[in-house]
Design a protein around this motif. Structure first.
Motif, PDB file in Angstrom:
ATOM      1  N   THR A  75       0.845  -1.197   0.000  1.00 54.80           N
ATOM      2  CA  THR A  75       0.000   0.000   0.000  1.00 54.80           C
ATOM      3  C   THR A  75       0.879   1.244   0.000  1.00 54.80           C
ATOM      4  OG1 THR A  75      -0.058   0.215   2.398  1.00 54.80           O
ATOM      5  CG2 THR A  75      -1.734  -1.227   1.391  1.00 54.80           C
ATOM      6  N   ILE A  76       0.261   2.391  -0.234  1.00 58.25           N
ATOM      7  CA  ILE A  76       1.004   3.654  -0.189  1.00 58.25           C
ATOM      8  C   ILE A  76       1.577   3.869   1.215  1.00 58.25           C
ATOM      9  CG2 ILE A  76      -0.983   5.138   0.298  1.00 58.25           C
ATOM     10  CD1 ILE A  76       1.958   6.026  -2.005  1.00 58.25           C
ATOM     11  N   ASN A  77       0.829   3.465   2.233  1.00 56.06           N
ATOM     12  CA  ASN A  77       1.325   3.590   3.608  1.00 56.06           C
ATOM     13  C   ASN A  77       2.539   2.682   3.832  1.00 56.06           C
ATOM     14  OD1 ASN A  77       1.044   4.847   6.199  1.00 56.06           O
ATOM     15  ND2 ASN A  77       0.357   2.872   6.979  1.00 56.06           N
ATOM     16  N   ASP A  78       2.473   1.454   3.313  1.00 56.74           N
ATOM     17  CA  ASP A  78       3.623   0.547   3.394  1.00 56.74           C
ATOM     18  C   ASP A  78       4.842   1.169   2.722  1.00 56.74           C
ATOM     19  OD1 ASP A  78       2.187  -1.460   4.694  1.00 56.74           O
ATOM     20  OD2 ASP A  78       1.734  -2.523   2.826  1.00 56.74           O
ATOM     21  N   TYR A  79       4.609   1.783   1.573  1.00 50.12           N
ATOM     22  CA  TYR A  79       5.705   2.420   0.835  1.00 50.12           C
ATOM     23  C   TYR A  79       6.338   3.543   1.651  1.00 50.12           C
ATOM     24  CZ  TYR A  79       8.191   4.963  -2.809  1.00 50.12           C
ATOM     25  OH  TYR A  79       9.158   5.607  -3.538  1.00 50.12           O
ATOM     26  N   LYS A  80       5.505   4.346   2.306  1.00 55.75           N
ATOM     27  CA  LYS A  80       6.027   5.437   3.141  1.00 55.75           C
ATOM     28  C   LYS A  80       6.870   4.889   4.286  1.00 55.75           C
ATOM     29  CE  LYS A  80       2.293   8.657   2.160  1.00 55.75           C
ATOM     30  NZ  LYS A  80       1.102   9.332   2.690  1.00 55.75           N
ATOM     31  N   ILE A  81       6.398   3.815   4.895  1.00 56.95           N
ATOM     32  CA  ILE A  81       7.133   3.203   6.010  1.00 56.95           C
ATOM     33  C   ILE A  81       8.440   2.595   5.497  1.00 56.95           C
ATOM     34  CG2 ILE A  81       7.056   1.339   7.712  1.00 56.95           C
ATOM     35  CD1 ILE A  81       3.993   1.972   7.889  1.00 56.95           C
ATOM     36  N   PHE A  82       8.391   1.979   4.328  1.00 52.01           N
ATOM     37  CA  PHE A  82       9.579   1.419   3.700  1.00 52.01           C
ATOM     38  C   PHE A  82      10.621   2.507   3.456  1.00 52.01           C
ATOM     39  CE2 PHE A  82      11.698   0.399  -0.382  1.00 52.01           C
ATOM     40  CZ  PHE A  82      12.350  -0.763  -0.025  1.00 52.01           C
ATOM     41  N   LYS A  83      10.197   3.630   2.900  1.00 53.59           N
ATOM     42  CA  LYS A  83      11.115   4.739   2.644  1.00 53.59           C
ATOM     43  C   LYS A  83      11.693   5.296   3.935  1.00 53.59           C
ATOM     44  CE  LYS A  83       9.612   8.045   0.175  1.00 53.59           C
ATOM     45  NZ  LYS A  83       9.014   9.085  -0.662  1.00 53.59           N
ATOM     46  N   GLU A  84      10.881   5.405   4.980  1.00 53.62           N
ATOM     47  CA  GLU A  84      11.371   5.925   6.263  1.00 53.62           C
ATOM     48  C   GLU A  84      12.410   4.982   6.864  1.00 53.62           C
ATOM     49  OE1 GLU A  84      12.272   8.249   9.412  1.00 53.62           O
ATOM     50  OE2 GLU A  84      11.268   8.809   7.560  1.00 53.62           O
ATOM     51  N   LYS A  85      12.184   3.683   6.732  1.00 49.80           N
ATOM     52  CA  LYS A  85      13.159   2.706   7.231  1.00 49.80           C
ATOM     53  C   LYS A  85      14.499   2.894   6.513  1.00 49.80           C
ATOM     54  CE  LYS A  85      14.608  -1.353   8.922  1.00 49.80           C
ATOM     55  NZ  LYS A  85      14.043  -2.495   9.544  1.00 49.80           N
ATOM     56  N   ILE A  86      14.464   3.030   5.204  1.00 51.15           N
ATOM     57  CA  ILE A  86      15.686   3.247   4.435  1.00 51.15           C
ATOM     58  C   ILE A  86      16.353   4.548   4.855  1.00 51.15           C
ATOM     59  CG2 ILE A  86      16.600   3.726   2.120  1.00 51.15           C
ATOM     60  CD1 ILE A  86      14.484   1.715   1.091  1.00 51.15           C
ATOM     61  N   ASN A  87      15.567   5.580   5.049  1.00 52.93           N
ATOM     62  CA  ASN A  87      16.109   6.871   5.499  1.00 52.93           C
ATOM     63  C   ASN A  87      16.815   6.724   6.845  1.00 52.93           C
ATOM     64  OD1 ASN A  87      16.435   9.787   5.335  1.00 52.93           O
ATOM     65  ND2 ASN A  87      14.915   9.864   6.968  1.00 52.93           N
ATOM     66  N   GLN A  88      16.168   6.039   7.792  1.00 53.04           N
ATOM     67  CA  GLN A  88      16.772   5.829   9.110  1.00 53.04           C
ATOM     68  C   GLN A  88      18.087   5.061   8.993  1.00 53.04           C
ATOM     69  OE1 GLN A  88      15.547   6.522  12.655  1.00 53.04           O
ATOM     70  NE2 GLN A  88      14.934   8.174  11.276  1.00 53.04           N
ATOM     71  N   LEU A  89      18.116   4.036   8.144  1.00 52.97           N
ATOM     72  CA  LEU A  89      19.341   3.262   7.960  1.00 52.97           C
ATOM     73  C   LEU A  89      20.453   4.118   7.359  1.00 52.97           C
ATOM     74  CD1 LEU A  89      17.775  -0.060   6.684  1.00 52.97           C
ATOM     75  CD2 LEU A  89      18.966   0.264   8.864  1.00 52.97           C
ATOM     76  N   ASN A  90      20.118   4.939   6.376  1.00 54.02           N
ATOM     77  CA  ASN A  90      21.128   5.818   5.777  1.00 54.02           C
ATOM     78  C   ASN A  90      21.653   6.836   6.778  1.00 54.02           C
ATOM     79  OD1 ASN A  90      21.284   4.697   3.181  1.00 54.02           O
ATOM     80  ND2 ASN A  90      19.481   5.816   2.523  1.00 54.02           N
ATOM     81  N   LEU A  91      20.763   7.403   7.579  1.00 55.37           N
ATOM     82  CA  LEU A  91      21.193   8.348   8.613  1.00 55.37           C
ATOM     83  C   LEU A  91      22.075   7.660   9.649  1.00 55.37           C
ATOM     84  CD1 LEU A  91      17.852  10.311   9.168  1.00 55.37           C
ATOM     85  CD2 LEU A  91      19.949  11.192   8.109  1.00 55.37           C
ATOM     86  N   LEU A  92      21.719   6.441  10.000  1.00 56.94           N
ATOM     87  CA  LEU A  92      22.518   5.677  10.961  1.00 56.94           C
ATOM     88  C   LEU A  92      23.919   5.420  10.418  1.00 56.94           C
ATOM     89  CD1 LEU A  92      22.863   4.041  13.581  1.00 56.94           C
ATOM     90  CD2 LEU A  92      21.761   2.116  12.406  1.00 56.94           C
ATOM     91  N   ILE A  93      24.019   5.038   9.172  1.00 56.36           N
ATOM     92  CA  ILE A  93      25.333   4.810   8.565  1.00 56.36           C
ATOM     93  C   ILE A  93      26.166   6.083   8.605  1.00 56.36           C
ATOM     94  CG2 ILE A  93      26.522   4.347   6.380  1.00 56.36           C
ATOM     95  CD1 ILE A  93      24.194   2.372   5.777  1.00 56.36           C
ATOM     96  N   ASP A  94      25.579   7.200   8.227  1.00 54.65           N
ATOM     97  CA  ASP A  94      26.303   8.473   8.274  1.00 54.65           C
ATOM     98  C   ASP A  94      26.782   8.780   9.691  1.00 54.65           C
ATOM     99  OD1 ASP A  94      25.887   8.844   5.563  1.00 54.65           O
ATOM    100  OD2 ASP A  94      24.192  10.217   5.844  1.00 54.65           O
ATOM    101  N   PHE A  95      25.915   8.570  10.674  1.00 52.45           N
ATOM    102  CA  PHE A  95      26.229   8.808  12.078  1.00 52.45           C
ATOM    103  C   PHE A  95      27.395   7.930  12.527  1.00 52.45           C
ATOM    104  CE2 PHE A  95      25.380   7.769  16.594  1.00 52.45           C
ATOM    105  CZ  PHE A  95      25.379   9.042  17.142  1.00 52.45           C
ATOM    106  N   ILE A  96      27.347   6.662  12.183  1.00 54.43           N
ATOM    107  CA  ILE A  96      28.387   5.714  12.585  1.00 54.43           C
ATOM    108  C   ILE A  96      29.727   6.062  11.948  1.00 54.43           C
ATOM    109  CG2 ILE A  96      29.147   3.313  12.341  1.00 54.43           C
ATOM    110  CD1 ILE A  96      26.134   2.542  12.590  1.00 54.43           C
ATOM    111  N   GLU A  97      29.699   6.379  10.674  1.00 49.55           N
ATOM    112  CA  GLU A  97      30.936   6.631   9.935  1.00 49.55           C
ATOM    113  C   GLU A  97      31.676   7.883  10.390  1.00 49.55           C
ATOM    114  OE1 GLU A  97      32.545   4.734   7.622  1.00 49.55           O
ATOM    115  OE2 GLU A  97      31.081   3.171   8.057  1.00 49.55           O
ATOM    116  N   LYS A  98      31.019   8.755  11.118  1.00 50.10           N
ATOM    117  CA  LYS A  98      31.658   9.989  11.580  1.00 50.10           C
ATOM    118  C   LYS A  98      32.485   9.803  12.852  1.00 50.10           C
ATOM    119  CE  LYS A  98      28.329  13.065   9.467  1.00 50.10           C
ATOM    120  NZ  LYS A  98      27.212  13.968   9.654  1.00 50.10           N
TER     121      LYS A  98
END
Length: 62
Positions: free
Chosen positions: A2-25
């Protein structure tokens, strides 16, 4: 998916990308992260740092 599933999927990816940036610093963060022994430890540590990565995109209703 669903569109809601897609939004949650994108947010999960965003959180993972932010986490990687945070860790790498910071070498100490990276060492702490890679010392996790399993998925639950990773999720717990990420949550301590303010990142929500524990639920899969389809598990939000559980």
């Amino acid at each position: 998916m669903t569109i809601n599933d897609y939004k949650i999927f994108k947010e999960k990816i965003n959180q993972l990308n932010l986490l990687i940036d945070f860790i790498e610093k910071d070498a100490a963060r990276k060492e702490k992260f890679i010392s996790c022994r399993n998925h639950n430890e990773v999720v717990k540590l990420a949550k301590e740092w303010g990142f929500l990565i524990g639920k899969r995109w389809g598990d939000y209703n559980k």
